[in-house]
Every structure is written in C-alpha cells, then in structure tokens.
Motif scaffolding. Structure first.
Motif, PDB file in Angstrom:
ATOM      1  N   ASP A 263      67.542 -83.031  12.013  1.00 44.79           N
ATOM      2  CA  ASP A 263      67.869 -82.385  10.741  1.00 44.79           C
ATOM      3  C   ASP A 263      69.344 -81.975  10.737  1.00 44.79           C
ATOM      4  O   ASP A 263      69.813 -81.297  11.649  1.00 44.79           O
ATOM      5  N   ALA A 264      70.080 -82.401   9.716  1.00 44.56           N
ATOM      6  CA  ALA A 264      71.503 -82.077   9.627  1.00 44.56           C
ATOM      7  C   ALA A 264      71.958 -82.218   8.188  1.00 44.56           C
ATOM      8  O   ALA A 264      71.357 -82.954   7.394  1.00 44.56           O
ATOM      9  N   GLU A 265      73.028 -81.500   7.834  1.00 46.48           N
ATOM     10  CA  GLU A 265      73.557 -81.528   6.475  1.00 46.48           C
ATOM     11  C   GLU A 265      74.033 -82.933   6.105  1.00 46.48           C
ATOM     12  O   GLU A 265      73.723 -83.454   5.039  1.00 46.48           O
TER      13      GLU A 265
ATOM     14  N   THR B  22      69.795 -87.958  -5.147  1.00 46.13           N
ATOM     15  CA  THR B  22      70.405 -86.822  -4.457  1.00 46.13           C
ATOM     16  C   THR B  22      69.388 -85.689  -4.455  1.00 46.13           C
ATOM     17  O   THR B  22      69.110 -85.089  -5.503  1.00 46.13           O
ATOM     18  N   PRO B  23      68.767 -85.408  -3.326  1.00 46.47           N
ATOM     19  CA  PRO B  23      67.694 -84.407  -3.310  1.00 46.47           C
ATOM     20  C   PRO B  23      68.235 -83.001  -3.558  1.00 46.47           C
ATOM     21  O   PRO B  23      69.394 -82.692  -3.254  1.00 46.47           O
ATOM     22  N   LYS B  24      67.386 -82.164  -4.104  1.00 45.82           N
ATOM     23  CA  LYS B  24      67.750 -80.767  -4.345  1.00 45.82           C
ATOM     24  C   LYS B  24      68.016 -80.041  -3.042  1.00 45.82           C
ATOM     25  O   LYS B  24      68.918 -79.204  -2.943  1.00 45.82           O
ATOM     26  N   TYR B  25      67.235 -80.363  -2.021  1.00 43.50           N
ATOM     27  CA  TYR B  25      67.388 -79.724  -0.705  1.00 43.50           C
ATOM     28  C   TYR B  25      67.905 -80.768   0.277  1.00 43.50           C
ATOM     29  O   TYR B  25      67.234 -81.759   0.553  1.00 43.50           O
ATOM     30  N   SER B  26      69.098 -80.551   0.793  1.00 41.32           N
ATOM     31  CA  SER B  26      69.760 -81.572   1.612  1.00 41.32           C
ATOM     32  C   SER B  26      69.299 -81.580   3.058  1.00 41.32           C
ATOM     33  O   SER B  26      69.585 -82.519   3.789  1.00 41.32           O
ATOM     34  N   THR B  27      68.589 -80.552   3.486  1.00 42.41           N
ATOM     35  CA  THR B  27      68.077 -80.514   4.852  1.00 42.41           C
ATOM     36  C   THR B  27      66.654 -79.984   4.854  1.00 42.41           C
ATOM     37  O   THR B  27      66.195 -79.362   3.891  1.00 42.41           O
ATOM     38  N   PHE B  28      65.967 -80.243   5.946  1.00 42.90           N
ATOM     39  CA  PHE B  28      64.615 -79.720   6.101  1.00 42.90           C
ATOM     40  C   PHE B  28      64.626 -78.202   6.094  1.00 42.90           C
ATOM     41  O   PHE B  28      63.742 -77.565   5.489  1.00 42.90           O
TER      42      PHE B  28
ATOM     43  N   LEU C  93      62.465 -76.040   3.578  1.00 46.58           N
ATOM     44  CA  LEU C  93      61.444 -75.157   4.125  1.00 46.58           C
ATOM     45  C   LEU C  93      61.607 -73.740   3.585  1.00 46.58           C
ATOM     46  O   LEU C  93      60.631 -73.109   3.150  1.00 46.58           O
ATOM     47  N   SER C  94      62.846 -73.237   3.602  1.00 45.43           N
ATOM     48  CA  SER C  94      63.100 -71.862   3.183  1.00 45.43           C
ATOM     49  C   SER C  94      62.980 -71.677   1.678  1.00 45.43           C
ATOM     50  O   SER C  94      62.239 -70.811   1.212  1.00 45.43           O
ATOM     51  N   ASP C  95      63.703 -72.516   0.914  1.00 46.97           N
ATOM     52  CA  ASP C  95      63.828 -72.289  -0.522  1.00 46.97           C
ATOM     53  C   ASP C  95      62.812 -73.047  -1.360  1.00 46.97           C
ATOM     54  O   ASP C  95      62.523 -72.658  -2.487  1.00 46.97           O
ATOM     55  N   GLY C  96      62.272 -74.152  -0.815  1.00 47.12           N
ATOM     56  CA  GLY C  96      61.351 -74.954  -1.595  1.00 47.12           C
ATOM     57  C   GLY C  96      59.900 -74.851  -1.183  1.00 47.12           C
ATOM     58  O   GLY C  96      59.008 -75.191  -1.971  1.00 47.12           O
ATOM     59  N   TYR C  97      59.634 -74.376   0.025  1.00 44.58           N
ATOM     60  CA  TYR C  97      58.257 -74.335   0.538  1.00 44.58           C
ATOM     61  C   TYR C  97      57.768 -72.902   0.740  1.00 44.58           C
ATOM     62  O   TYR C  97      56.695 -72.528   0.271  1.00 44.58           O
ATOM     63  N   ILE C  98      58.573 -72.098   1.426  1.00 40.45           N
ATOM     64  CA  ILE C  98      58.145 -70.721   1.730  1.00 40.45           C
ATOM     65  C   ILE C  98      58.375 -69.790   0.543  1.00 40.45           C
ATOM     66  O   ILE C  98      57.472 -69.061   0.129  1.00 40.45           O
ATOM     67  N   LEU C  99      59.589 -69.804  -0.014  1.00 44.77           N
ATOM     68  CA  LEU C  99      59.956 -68.835  -1.043  1.00 44.77           C
ATOM     69  C   LEU C  99      59.071 -68.880  -2.282  1.00 44.77           C
ATOM     70  O   LEU C  99      58.551 -67.838  -2.707  1.00 44.77           O
ATOM     71  N   PRO C 100      58.852 -70.047  -2.920  1.00 44.06           N
ATOM     72  CA  PRO C 100      58.009 -70.045  -4.128  1.00 44.06           C
ATOM     73  C   PRO C 100      56.590 -69.570  -3.854  1.00 44.06           C
ATOM     74  O   PRO C 100      55.997 -68.849  -4.663  1.00 44.06           O
ATOM     75  N   HIS C 101      56.038 -69.971  -2.723  1.00 41.61           N
ATOM     76  CA  HIS C 101      54.687 -69.555  -2.367  1.00 41.61           C
ATOM     77  C   HIS C 101      54.633 -68.040  -2.173  1.00 41.61           C
ATOM     78  O   HIS C 101      53.711 -67.363  -2.634  1.00 41.61           O
TER      79      HIS C 101
ATOM     80  N   ARG D   4      54.383 -82.841   4.149  1.00 45.92           N
ATOM     81  CA  ARG D   4      54.830 -82.595   2.778  1.00 45.92           C
ATOM     82  C   ARG D   4      56.325 -82.873   2.643  1.00 45.92           C
ATOM     83  O   ARG D   4      56.778 -83.379   1.610  1.00 45.92           O
ATOM     84  N   TYR D   5      57.096 -82.542   3.668  1.00 45.36           N
ATOM     85  CA  TYR D   5      58.525 -82.836   3.616  1.00 45.36           C
ATOM     86  C   TYR D   5      58.752 -84.354   3.655  1.00 45.36           C
ATOM     87  O   TYR D   5      59.649 -84.878   2.984  1.00 45.36           O
ATOM     88  N   LYS D   6      57.922 -85.049   4.408  1.00 45.71           N
ATOM     89  CA  LYS D   6      58.004 -86.511   4.444  1.00 45.71           C
ATOM     90  C   LYS D   6      57.807 -87.084   3.044  1.00 45.71           C
ATOM     91  O   LYS D   6      58.537 -87.990   2.617  1.00 45.71           O
TER      92      LYS D   6
END
Length: 808
Positions: A97-99, A146-152, A156-164, A134-136
């Motif tokens: 995982d990298a920017e 161009t994905p909204k989230y450039s790294t896993f 994970l932080s802003d797209g998976y954990i935070l909304p939940h 799910r990330y896959k």
C-alpha cells in the motif's frame, strides 16, 4: 376545541377520522394544537419503543430550550457508548500500500488480495477478510478511473470505518437524548416523516436527484410531539444536514404547523455555519407571541466506540498510529487520541484532500470533529495516570479546539504526539546527567551527550537554545523597541557596551496535581535568566571591559527591558512549542520514575537503561546531527544576524552562547481544594478523554484526547518484538532524589549522577525553580549596542519554514 391525535392509542382508521376533523379546525382557527395526519403520523413510532430507551418519566414540560437554556451545564457533560465493530481494523495494513505505488508494490498488493477470491459478502461481517475483499472490489470498480481513496489506509479510515461509525453514533446519541430529556410517553414519536404542503394545502413536489423524477417533499424529524409543537433534530456532531434546509423552510411555512417549533440538539459545540444558519432562521420565523420558532441546544456528550480486540492473522504487527505510551511499544487500547491523530495528515494539502474525500459536512454532520477540528500546533501532554504494572498508562493531551473543520488545521498531529511520547521515554531511558546541550565557541567537542544527540528530545533542546539567541538578538536591536529603550537607558547610565553574559532558560516551578488518579499537568512556565560569564574565544566584535558595578547595571537593564519579551516568547511563541512539549514530557516522566521507585512498574526495565533505540530521530530530522546546529550557531557568532550603521560607528554585532540543562524537573503539587476550585470538571472530562476525544468542561476552547486506559474501548494487534517483562517483583534499585523545594507535598526531581556537571550548567535561579530547561545564552563583548547574528538581509531557514499564522 382542537382534537389531538395521540399515536399508539387508537387504530389507524380512528386516527384518520380525527385527523380530518382536526385539520379543518386548524385551517380556520390556527390554534396552537397540532393534530396529526394519518398519512404521516402512522410512520413514526413511540420513542420509548426504541431499543435501549430506559427513561420512564416524561420531560415534555421541562425541555432546556423552553427555559432559555442553550448549552448543557458543564457539570453534566458526560459520555455514551456506541457499537463500532469496524473500529477494530483501525491500523490494519495492506502489503504494497502506497500513495504512488511502484510496479513492484502493485504486484505485492494484488498478490495479497488475490487470495480473497470470494465476494466480500461471503466473509464474516466485521472480519479482516471481509475488509480486504471489499477493498479488492473497490479497486475493481475503479479500474481505469481516479479512485476517491488513493490508498488502502485512506479507504479504510474514511470510506469503511468512518461512515459505519457515523450511523451507529447517530443512533446512540438519539437514544441518549431521549433518555436524558425524557422524550417518552404516548405524545412522543420518533423518526417521524411529514409530507410538506403549501399554503393552498397542496403537496410540494421536488426533483429526486437520483432518478430525476418528481416526488413529495418530506421532512423527517428525529422526534416529534404534536401536542406541544416540538419538532426535534438530533446531531451527535457540531453540524447539520444542509440538505434539510429547504424542507425546514417549507415546513415552517406550512399553515398546518404555524406554531410548530424546530429545535436542533447537537452533541458537540456547533460549528459556525450551523450557528449562523439557526440564528437566521430564528430571526425569520416567529410565532404570534414573537417567540422564535427555531431553537438550538448543545447537549454536550462524548461518544465512546465499543469494539473487540483482535490479533490480525493476515498482516502481523499492525498497530495504531502514535502516540504510544505503552512500555512494550504496543498501544492498541489507544483511545480518542490515536483515532484522531491517526487520521491527521502530514501536510495542509493532505488535510484539504481528506476533507474533500469525507465530504464537506461528513465528519461534523454525524460524529465527532475530525482532525481538522484540532489545532495540533498547540498539542501538549496534560495528564498521565498512575502507572500500575500490567495495566498500561492512561494519558491525555490538550489542544486548542477549532470551531470549524479546516484545511489549515488538523495536520501534523502524529509528529507532535510522537515527539511527546518519544521524549517521555527518552527521559526515562537516560540518566538525568545526560540532559544537557551546549552551544559554546570554546567547546566545539562538548555540544551534548552522544546518546542524547541521537534523539529528538536532544535535538529540540539544542535548536531551542539557538532559537533563543536569535530572538534575543532581535529584541536588542536599537532601531526599534524594546531594544531602543534598552540602549537609551544604557546611554543614560553612561554605558557604551553590554556585559559578557549567559542567558539561559530554567523552569519556574511546574504546577501539577498528583493524587491517586495520576498527575494532572496544569502549568509549566519557563523563566529566562541572565548572569555574567567569562569566555576564552576572542570576540569578533572586539573587547569591552566593564567594572563589576557596570556589569550589574547593564544586566539589570537587560532584565528590565529585554528579558520579559524573550521570556514571553519562550512561553507562548510557536517556535518554542516543541520545547514546551518535551518539558511537559519531562515532568510526566519524572512522576513515573517516582512511582516506579516506590513499586515496580512496566517501565522499570526502561528507566536508566541507556537504550533509546526505540525512540530515534524521526523524519524529517532523521539525518540531523548536533554538529549541524553548532555550525549554524558559529555562523551567527562570527557574522551576526543583522548589521546596521549606528552612532557608535562601524558595524555592530552581538554574539551569544549557552546551553540547555534538563537535569531537574521541579514542580509543586497544588492542594485538593485549589485543584477543585480552579479545575472543577477536569477529573471527569479527563477520564472521558482517555477513551475518546472530548471537549473540556473547564475551558470550552480546548479539546482533550487521550488513551492508554483499560476502558479505552478495546484494542488488539500483535507486537512482533515485545520488550521482556521486568524480572524483579519488589523494591527497585534506583531511587530518585527528592526535591527540597519547600512545597508540601511536592514530588521530587532527579539530579545528575556522580557529580557530573554539564558544560553549560547554569547558576541556581532565584526562585528555586530548578534547572529543567537551561538554554544558556551569552552576549560576548558587545562593543556598542545591540544586535546579533547573521548578515543583513539574510533570512534564517527556520523563518522560511515558518507559517505567518504560527507553527502548525
């Protein structure tokens, strides 16, 4: 009289009959009673039928905003839990995982994800396998885009954990408000949807942004009481859902509800946009008696996530971001500090991008303020708990709280927190005789202890010493105050030059409260001192000889005109913020030393071990050396900071020297009564802060965030190289020397071992504050008036790096 519709008491058909009759009455009379409409009243459910609602006593006639109370009493501020199972995976890492990943990193990432070959729904809910699968899918869905989230890690932080978390948090806050305010009984309906009509009784239609089709305008309220005309909106965070603004307006204009009142109940201090919006609405919509129909109330409460501890099977060694005060390096039970700081980007640009990813109102709309609501440039350690073997160390930071999420704040948190935690362990691992630095042209080989020079704590002390020399030189410039006043006074005293002096910093006695809960660090002021000193290295400005009486006069004038301003900078200016941070860490570490001397703690194997390999110089200072700063100092010594023509003729310069000595940590323990009077809510809010980010009830401008306690949610994770547990079980061999400061009770301080005297050891300061921070500074043979250290027009590197708004 107007008939009232009481949901839950009659069948739907009966409510429908009553609704029709009552609606006619309202159209004619406009009385305060607000009957329900069967078309929407049936959609809500009694609030006391919701899960976890335990209140039985209705508070309908005693709501705070009806009594003109807009903020919950600070003594009542508390916390509430919410289920956050995905929080378990905060800190989970993905190989490769990298920017901007290289081809090799992409291959590594894809090879790891390939083993999750089933749809993510086939994996257990809230499992790491499901997260990876799910990330896959997220990567597959965004292939070629161009994905909204450039790294896993960002996904994970802003797209998976935070909304939940936001959804779970909102539901838990709703339950809390219902229980606390007594929104129970047959008159209170929750999740009530109201179809809005215009003045002619026609349903207002709006376009559905998803389908493009027209649909009825519906305003959904979290709680409604038709009998009293209360329509409530709950927000756990500081903001509002701007998508409801139009519906609010049309609801207030609906003639069926001409005396209905909307109240926004926030769990945090409102952001400025919400405050202004509600103020405008309150002015625009009033009832027949002139009272506002839009109200606001802050039911200040801190949300605490509940989640299970795990040991990651697929990615060993994953841990939460610093801060890390755990003796063995594993601090998964990290609380709000790690959750907030872990989401703190490194730069302002990264902060701006993060806010864009989350959405303009994402974090503030639903949950706690994100890192953009904390000014990490002001972060400092404010509390450490009493260390108990095997139970970790509770801790809490304080920082200025920002009303609005902003790209200008919220970044750089990890670096600040890491500096504090690294310094804390440095002060424990090294013996106090090593806590000195020394910038002295006579001693190029004695800048600082070799081991101490490999740490950021040592770097901060040495750089602060040089910084003070620059600031001192700037303040004695005779062309402007305070330097002009100083040199006018020198001339009036018949002095054409100043003394050869040492200028250094010592701590005034730190103000703390130590009790069975731990150490509360209340105030850590620093003092700037002046004294005459001799030097062998020739002064580049020439020789200036003064009698003893003239030396005293010159130095007294410095204390009168120059030193107060320099001291104020040391205590408040951004360029000394890191010095203040490592000072607070020194006070906390000394407290832990004392506790360990009384009974062995988890830190016993660290104390005086001399091993600082776990807390090295960090990026961007990983290649820093003491010699680098000494070389910068010598440029200043020989060339000056600036030059100018003056009445004494020629180019005048000022050269300064000295050192820093953190060998002592003096402090005064305030009395229990003084503590309770000055900080009545600190114990309670600090306990909350060890579990989640909280607002200070004593100072609403501050945010408190910490962790490390057993109740900080639950953590997990593996530590691949844990530090072996201490082998002793009774009395430790080292005993810190106690400080004879005259205060009672007063925790002690450590003193240099073996009679070692650091090269720049300062004289005893007058108020017996000790020598915690001795940043010595000499003014060497000033052959005239003020001034200082580099050539005219030269701008120091630190100024190039500094933002005009202060350190971030």
């Amino acid at each position: 009289m107007t008939q009232q519709i009481l949901a839950g008491r009659r069948p739907v058909w009966a409510r429908a009959v009553l609704a029709l009759a009552a609606a006619g009455v309202l159209t004619v009379t406009g009385l305060p009673g607000l009957p329900g409409d069967a078309a929407y009243a049936a959609k809500g459910k009694r609030c006391d039928s919701l899960p976890d609602v335990t209140a039985t006593k209705p508070g309908t006639n005693d709501l705070p905003w009806d009594r003109n109370i807009h903020v919950r009493a600070p003594g009542d501020w508390d916390s509430y839990p919410f289920d956050a199972p995905r929080q378990t995976f905060d800190g989970l890492t993905l190989p490769g995982d990298a920017e901007n990943p290289t081809e090799e990193q992409i291959k590594q990432r894809d090879a790891f994800l390939d083993k999750f070959d089933k749809p993510y729904t086939k994996y257990p809910e809230n499992s790491e396998e499901r997260a990876f699968a799910r990330y896959k899918k997220y990567l597959a869905d965004n292939q070629g885009k161009t994905p909204k989230y450039s790294t896993f890690s960002k996904w994970l932080s802003d797209g998976y954990i935070l909304p939940h978390n936001n959804n779970k948090r909102g539901a838990a806050f709703e339950t809390k408000v219902i229980n606390d305010l007594g929104l129970v009984g047959e008159d209170w309906l929750c999740q009530e949807e109201i179809e809005i009509k215009d003045k002619d009784g026609k349903t207002i239609m709006v376009k559905d942004p998803k389908t493009g089709r027209m649909k009825p305008l519906v305003r959904k309220f979290d709680a409604v009481n038709y009998k009293t005309g209360q329509f409530l909106e709950f927000k756990a965070g500081p903001g509002r859902d701007t998508g409801q603004d139009f519906a609010n307006q049309k609801f207030l204009e609906d003639p069926r509800f001409n005396n209905g009142k909307i109240a926004y109940v926030n769990g945090q201090s409102k952001d400025s946009a919400t405050t202004k919006y509600l103020g405008r609405m309150a002015d625009a919509y009033k009832d027949t008696s002139g009272q506002s129909r839009v109200r606001a109330y802050e039911h200040v409460s801190t949300d605490i996530p509940r989640y299970k501890s795990v040991s990651y099977k697929n990615v060993p060694g994953s841990t939460l971001a610093d801060p890390n005060f755990a003796a063995n390096g594993d601090n998964r039970a990290a609380g709000g500090a790690a959750r907030t700081i872990g989401r703190s980007p490194a730069t302002p640009l990264d902060m701006e991008k993060q806010l864009q990813r989350i959405g303009k109102n994402g974090a503030s709309n639903f949950g706690v303020r994100g890192p953009g609501g904390v000014d990490f440039s002001t972060l400092d350690l404010s509390y450490v708990g009493k260390p108990v073997k095997g139970k970790g160390l509770p801790y809490s930071f304080s920082a200025n709280r920002i009303q609005d999420e902003s790209k200008d704040y919220g970044w750089g948190g990890k670096a600040k927190a890491q500096l504090i935690s690294d310094s804390f362990f440095t002060w424990l691992a090294l013996t106090p005789d090593k806590f000195w630095v020394n910038l002295n042209p006579d001693q190029p080989d004695t800048i600082m202890d070799k081991t101490f020079g490999k740490t950021d704590a040592g770097r901060v002390l040495l750089e602060a010493d040089l910084q003070m020399k620059h600031d001192y030189a700037k303040d004695v410039d005779p062309r402007k105050d305070p330097g002009k006043k100083y040199w006018d006074a020198m001339q009036a005293a018949g002095l054409d030059c100043g003394d050869t002096i040492r200028l250094w910093i010592t701590p005034k006695t730190a103000k703390v409260r130590a009790d069975d809960d731990g150490l509360y660090i209340l105030d850590t002021p620093l003092k700037v001192n002046v004294a005459h000193i001799e030097r062998k290295t020739p002064d580049p400005n020439g020789t200036c000889t003064l009698t003893k009486a003239q030396q005293n006069t010159a130095n007294n004038l410095l204390k009168q005109y120059i030193i107060p301003g320099v001291e104020q900078k040391v205590n408040t200016a951004p360029q000394y913020a890191d010095l203040r941070r490592v000072y607070s860490a020194r006070v906390a570490a000394e407290y832990v030393r004392q506790q360990d001397a009384q009974q062995a703690t988890d830190y016993h194997s660290v104390i005086n071990s001399g091993n600082v390999s776990r807390w090295p110089l960090r990026a961007p200072n990983a290649k820093w050396t003491p010699k680098k700063t000494w070389d910068e100092y010598m440029v200043s010594f020989t060339k000056g900071d600036y030059s100018y023509p003056c009445q004494f003729g020629g180019q005048q310069k000022m050269c300064v020297m000295g050192g820093v000595d953190f060998g002592k940590a003096p402090r005064r323990n305030v009395t229990r009564v003084e503590f309770q009077v000055e900080h009545p809510h600190l114990k309670k809010t600090t306990r909350i802060a060890t579990q989640a980010q909280a607002e200070s009830a004593d100072n609403p401008k501050l945010a408190l965030l910490g962790g490390g306690s057993e109740s900080s949610g639950t953590g997990g994770g593996d530590n691949p190289t844990p530090t072996p547990a201490p082998t002793h079980t009774s009395t430790p061999t080292h005993q810190p020397t106690m400080s004879p400061t005259g205060h009672s009770p007063a925790p002690g301080h450590s003193t240099p071992a073996g009679g070692h005297t650091p090269p720049a050891s300062p004289p005893t300061d007058e108020d017996q504050g000790g020598g915690l921070a001795s940043t010595g500074t000499r003014v060497l043979g000033i052959a005239g008036i003020a001034a200082a250290l580099l050539a005219a027009g030269t701008v120091l590197l630190w100024l190039k790096r500094r933002r005009t708004t202060g350190e971030r």
